[in-house]
Design an enzyme around this catalytic site. Structure first.
Site: not given
Ligand code: AMP
Ligand code: ZN
Length: 116
Positions: A33-34, A97, A103, A105
């Site tokens: 995760d970024i 979300q 996805h 986590h």
């Molecule tokens: P959610 O709130 O469950 O939809 O989580 C989305 C996750 O995606 C968050 O923890 C973000 O930090 C992560 N995220 C968004 N863009 C990227 C990216 N380009 N690379 C890696 N993680 C990302």
């Protein structure tokens, strides 16, 4: 639709956006995760575009969902996470979300964590 050209995770699958990959096979991709909440924060995603857990069914996605969950302990251990971890799938608006591509986590590593 198996690829959504506007979806950020589909772009990661296609290599159009960089990611720190930790696992890949024909149907799943795992990357860091970024904005990590924990020392190790992985995202396990299907390569084909499935927007949310609402878009899955036992008839069609049981094996895929099972594989996503079954990968978590293996990948956690490979990342040095030996003292436990959390798994989380956010679904829809009330589920908070943010990225509309299914996805899971995986959070782990020594506490304290930034979140979670
Ligand atoms: P959610 O709130 O469950 O939809 O989580 C989305 C996750 O995606 C968050 O923890 C973000 O930090 C992560 N995220 C968004 N863009 C990227 C990216 N380009 N690379 C890696 N993680 C990302
Ligand atoms: Zn997508």
């Amino acid at each position: 639709m198996s690829h959504d050209p506007h979806c950020i995770f589909c772009k990661i699958v296609a290599g159009q956006i960089p990611s720190r990959k930790v696992f890949e096979d024909e149907e799943l991709l795992v990357f860091h995760d970024i904005h990590p909440w924990a020392p190790v924060h992985l995202l396990i995603i299907p390569k084909r575009h499935i927007a949310t857990l609402y878009d899955t069914s036992p008839e069609q996605h049981q094996a895929l969902l099972g594989r996503m969950l079954a990968l978590a302990p293996q990948l956690a251990l490979e990342q040095g996470v030996t003292n436990g971890f959390r798994t989380l799938i956010n679904t829809g608006a009330d589920g908070m979300q943010e990225v509309q591509h299914l996805h899971m986590h995986v959070f782990g590593g020594p506490r304290p964590w930034a979140r979670g």
